[in-house]
Design a protein around this motif. Structure first.
Motif, PDB file in Angstrom:
ATOM      1  N   GLY A  64      52.366  34.856  46.726  1.00 24.96           N
ATOM      2  CA  GLY A  64      52.247  35.737  45.686  1.00 24.96           C
ATOM      3  C   GLY A  64      51.608  37.027  46.283  1.00 24.96           C
ATOM      4  N   TRP A  65      51.573  38.066  45.286  1.00 24.42           N
ATOM      5  CA  TRP A  65      51.163  39.478  45.830  1.00 24.42           C
ATOM      6  C   TRP A  65      50.616  40.215  44.468  1.00 24.42           C
ATOM      7  CZ3 TRP A  65      53.015  44.564  44.629  1.00 24.42           C
ATOM      8  CH2 TRP A  65      52.253  45.645  45.309  1.00 24.42           C
ATOM      9  N   ASP A  66      49.259  40.854  44.384  1.00 23.78           N
ATOM     10  CA  ASP A  66      49.022  41.484  43.328  1.00 23.78           C
ATOM     11  C   ASP A  66      48.455  42.841  43.707  1.00 23.78           C
ATOM     12  OD1 ASP A  66      49.158  39.230  42.014  1.00 23.78           O
ATOM     13  OD2 ASP A  66      47.198  38.582  41.855  1.00 23.78           O
ATOM     14  N   PHE A  67      48.660  43.878  43.079  1.00 22.22           N
ATOM     15  CA  PHE A  67      47.929  45.141  43.190  1.00 22.22           C
ATOM     16  C   PHE A  67      47.138  45.469  41.906  1.00 22.22           C
ATOM     17  CE2 PHE A  67      47.808  49.820  43.482  1.00 22.22           C
ATOM     18  CZ  PHE A  67      47.635  49.858  44.942  1.00 22.22           C
ATOM     19  N   TRP A  68      46.003  45.785  42.169  1.00 20.74           N
ATOM     20  CA  TRP A  68      45.115  45.985  41.071  1.00 20.74           C
ATOM     21  C   TRP A  68      44.473  47.499  41.074  1.00 20.74           C
ATOM     22  CZ3 TRP A  68      44.060  42.068  37.263  1.00 20.74           C
ATOM     23  CH2 TRP A  68      44.720  41.024  37.588  1.00 20.74           C
ATOM     24  N   SER A  69      44.129  48.165  39.987  1.00 22.40           N
ATOM     25  CA  SER A  69      43.586  49.597  40.050  1.00 22.40           C
ATOM     26  C   SER A  69      42.193  49.331  39.362  1.00 22.40           C
ATOM     27  CB  SER A  69      44.424  50.381  38.910  1.00 22.40           C
ATOM     28  OG  SER A  69      43.677  51.827  38.872  1.00 22.40           O
ATOM     29  N   LEU A  70      41.222  49.639  40.230  1.00 17.92           N
ATOM     30  CA  LEU A  70      39.771  49.405  39.949  1.00 17.92           C
ATOM     31  C   LEU A  70      39.377  50.226  38.724  1.00 17.92           C
ATOM     32  CD1 LEU A  70      37.490  47.689  41.042  1.00 17.92           C
ATOM     33  CD2 LEU A  70      36.824  49.867  42.410  1.00 17.92           C
ATOM     34  N   GLN A  71      38.745  49.855  37.732  1.00 20.30           N
ATOM     35  CA  GLN A  71      38.297  50.469  36.662  1.00 20.30           C
ATOM     36  C   GLN A  71      36.949  50.691  36.700  1.00 20.30           C
ATOM     37  OE1 GLN A  71      40.608  51.338  34.076  1.00 20.30           O
ATOM     38  NE2 GLN A  71      41.937  50.625  35.649  1.00 20.30           N
ATOM     39  N   SER A  72      36.066  50.006  37.192  1.00 20.39           N
ATOM     40  CA  SER A  72      34.663  49.965  37.426  1.00 20.39           C
ATOM     41  C   SER A  72      34.213  49.171  38.508  1.00 20.39           C
ATOM     42  CB  SER A  72      33.943  49.775  36.038  1.00 20.39           C
ATOM     43  OG  SER A  72      34.013  48.179  35.798  1.00 20.39           O
ATOM     44  N   GLY A  73      32.904  49.516  39.143  1.00 20.78           N
ATOM     45  CA  GLY A  73      32.628  48.770  40.157  1.00 20.78           C
ATOM     46  C   GLY A  73      31.488  49.309  41.071  1.00 20.78           C
ATOM     47  N   ALA A  74      30.653  48.750  41.679  1.00 21.23           N
ATOM     48  CA  ALA A  74      29.789  49.371  42.470  1.00 21.23           C
ATOM     49  C   ALA A  74      30.166  50.375  43.557  1.00 21.23           C
ATOM     50  CB  ALA A  74      28.769  48.366  43.081  1.00 21.23           C
ATOM     51  N   ASP A  75      31.264  50.217  44.029  1.00 25.11           N
ATOM     52  CA  ASP A  75      31.984  51.098  45.289  1.00 25.11           C
ATOM     53  C   ASP A  75      33.054  51.795  44.827  1.00 25.11           C
ATOM     54  OD1 ASP A  75      29.762  50.347  46.993  1.00 25.11           O
ATOM     55  OD2 ASP A  75      31.040  48.188  47.244  1.00 25.11           O
ATOM     56  N   GLN A  76      33.180  52.410  43.713  1.00 22.94           N
ATOM     57  CA  GLN A  76      34.646  53.001  43.290  1.00 22.94           C
ATOM     58  C   GLN A  76      34.665  54.285  44.306  1.00 22.94           C
ATOM     59  OE1 GLN A  76      33.782  53.484  38.982  1.00 22.94           O
ATOM     60  NE2 GLN A  76      35.865  53.382  39.048  1.00 22.94           N
ATOM     61  N   GLU A  77      33.424  55.021  44.710  1.00 19.15           N
ATOM     62  CA  GLU A  77      33.828  55.930  45.637  1.00 19.15           C
ATOM     63  C   GLU A  77      34.500  55.512  47.116  1.00 19.15           C
ATOM     64  OE1 GLU A  77      30.266  58.311  46.130  1.00 19.15           O
ATOM     65  OE2 GLU A  77      30.291  59.164  43.754  1.00 19.15           O
ATOM     66  N   ALA A  78      34.229  54.188  47.351  1.00 17.36           N
ATOM     67  CA  ALA A  78      34.590  53.524  48.439  1.00 17.36           C
ATOM     68  C   ALA A  78      35.972  53.257  48.592  1.00 17.36           C
ATOM     69  CB  ALA A  78      33.691  52.439  49.075  1.00 17.36           C
ATOM     70  N   PHE A  79      36.552  52.715  47.494  1.00 13.86           N
ATOM     71  CA  PHE A  79      38.125  52.458  47.202  1.00 13.86           C
ATOM     72  C   PHE A  79      38.186  52.438  45.640  1.00 13.86           C
ATOM     73  CE2 PHE A  79      35.208  48.684  48.127  1.00 13.86           C
ATOM     74  CZ  PHE A  79      35.230  48.204  47.082  1.00 13.86           C
ATOM     75  N   GLN A  80      39.792  52.484  45.534  1.00 12.07           N
ATOM     76  CA  GLN A  80      40.115  52.452  44.125  1.00 12.07           C
ATOM     77  C   GLN A  80      41.082  51.408  43.680  1.00 12.07           C
ATOM     78  OE1 GLN A  80      40.802  54.969  46.598  1.00 12.07           O
ATOM     79  NE2 GLN A  80      40.713  56.975  45.679  1.00 12.07           N
ATOM     80  N   TYR A  81      41.588  50.649  44.722  1.00 11.43           N
ATOM     81  CA  TYR A  81      42.624  49.810  44.538  1.00 11.43           C
ATOM     82  C   TYR A  81      42.168  48.416  45.288  1.00 11.43           C
ATOM     83  CZ  TYR A  81      45.295  53.674  43.079  1.00 11.43           C
ATOM     84  OH  TYR A  81      45.774  54.931  42.648  1.00 11.43           O
ATOM     85  N   ILE A  82      42.780  47.136  44.589  1.00  6.92           N
ATOM     86  CA  ILE A  82      42.468  46.063  45.204  1.00  6.92           C
ATOM     87  C   ILE A  82      43.720  45.256  45.372  1.00  6.92           C
ATOM     88  CG2 ILE A  82      41.440  43.603  45.053  1.00  6.92           C
ATOM     89  CD1 ILE A  82      39.301  44.988  43.394  1.00  6.92           C
ATOM     90  N   MET A  83      44.222  44.904  46.660  1.00  2.00           N
ATOM     91  CA  MET A  83      45.508  44.155  46.818  1.00  2.00           C
ATOM     92  C   MET A  83      45.274  42.611  47.176  1.00  2.00           C
ATOM     93  SD  MET A  83      48.649  45.426  49.274  1.00  2.00           S
ATOM     94  CE  MET A  83      47.818  45.167  50.942  1.00  2.00           C
TER      95      MET A  83
END
Length: 265
Positions: free
Chosen positions: A65-84
């Motif tokens: 399987g495979w997922d692609f997530w868009s970050l809404q909040s978190g400690a490192d939002q400036e470091a990344f915006q997505y989680i795959m």
């Protein structure tokens, strides 16, 4: 063969099949992705294309399987915006992953109208617009019993944990024996969709930033906020003590709230 023997044989087969499914362990690769602000729209086009490519890899049995997530909040939002997240059925497949050659082959299948040069150009453009500042290789330890449906729009909380020194086993036991039943109860009351507990699959030293991760799934924001207000009023003194001991056995490093944009199952 008598009818009684046939029935017993079928029951045994079903039990064996259920046992095999229960023993299957998932291995997950988390890619935390950063894209420059002026290239967001280019990357949205690329991840939509990737959904088709990973669907071909799923059909070929290379991934689960495979997922692609868009970050809404978190400690490192400036470091990344997505989680795959890419799911595998064994650690060897997880570590090998999908190399660029395989990805290009799957792209050719998904987009037969593109020639070799166009496919190569597509991947080079993708490499130019994204960065992966962090990658985690994880093994699922335990999860809840549920029929949660992964589809675009669902929410997830990814909680990165670090077991305190000397309390690795105690922390894992707490997640499995104390916190899993709590999450299962939430699911049965309609306050949560799914929960799973994962351990970092690679050997780690004492300086590792995290050792474990929990995935908490919700169908929408209403369910998410209701879950935050959940309190088990019937919890005994002994159960509350076990919860507190479990909390003290780990350090919650980061919490990332994300929305599912693309999914392949």
């Amino acid at each position: 063969m008598t009818m009684k023997k046939i029935v017993l044989f079928l029951i045994f087969g079903l039990l064996m099949a259920g046992g095999i499914r229960a023993q299957q362990t998932q291995y997950l690769v988390f890619d935390f992705i950063k894209v420059e602000d002026d290239q967001i729209f280019d990357y949205i086009e690329f991840k939509d294309l990737m959904e088709k490519v990973y669907r071909q890899a799923l059909t070929d049995g290379k991934i689960q399987g495979w997922d692609f997530w868009s970050l809404q909040s978190g400690a490192d939002q400036e470091a990344f915006q997505y989680i795959m997240i890419t799911y595998y059925n064994d650690p060897v497949n997880m570590m090998n992953g999908l190399d660029e050659s395989a990805m290009m082959d799957y792209t050719k299948i998904a987009y037969p109208h593109l020639n070799d040069a166009q496919v190569a150009n597509l991947f080079q453009n993708a490499l130019d617009i994204k960065d992966t500042p962090m990658r985690l290789y994880m093994k699922e330890i335990v999860g809840t019993s549920d029929d949660f449906q992964m589809k675009p729009g669902v929410l997830a909380s990814f909680d990165l944990m670090k077991a305190r020194e000397g309390m690795f086993e105690a922390y894992e036991q707490a997640e499995m024996e104390v916190f899993r039943p709590i999450h299962q109860n939430k699911i049965e009351q309609g306050m949560m969709g799914h929960w799973s507990f994962l351990r970092t699959a690679l050997p780690l030293g004492s300086q590792a930033k995290s050792t474990h991760l929990t995935m908490n799934m919700y169908k929408d924001y209403m369910q998410f906020f209701n879950s935050q207000e959940y309190e088990d009023m019937n919890q005994s003194v002994a159960q509350q003590k076990a919860v507190n001991e479990g909390l003290n056995s780990r350090d919650q490093k980061w919490v990332y709230l994300a929305t599912l944009e693309n999914v392949v199952r």
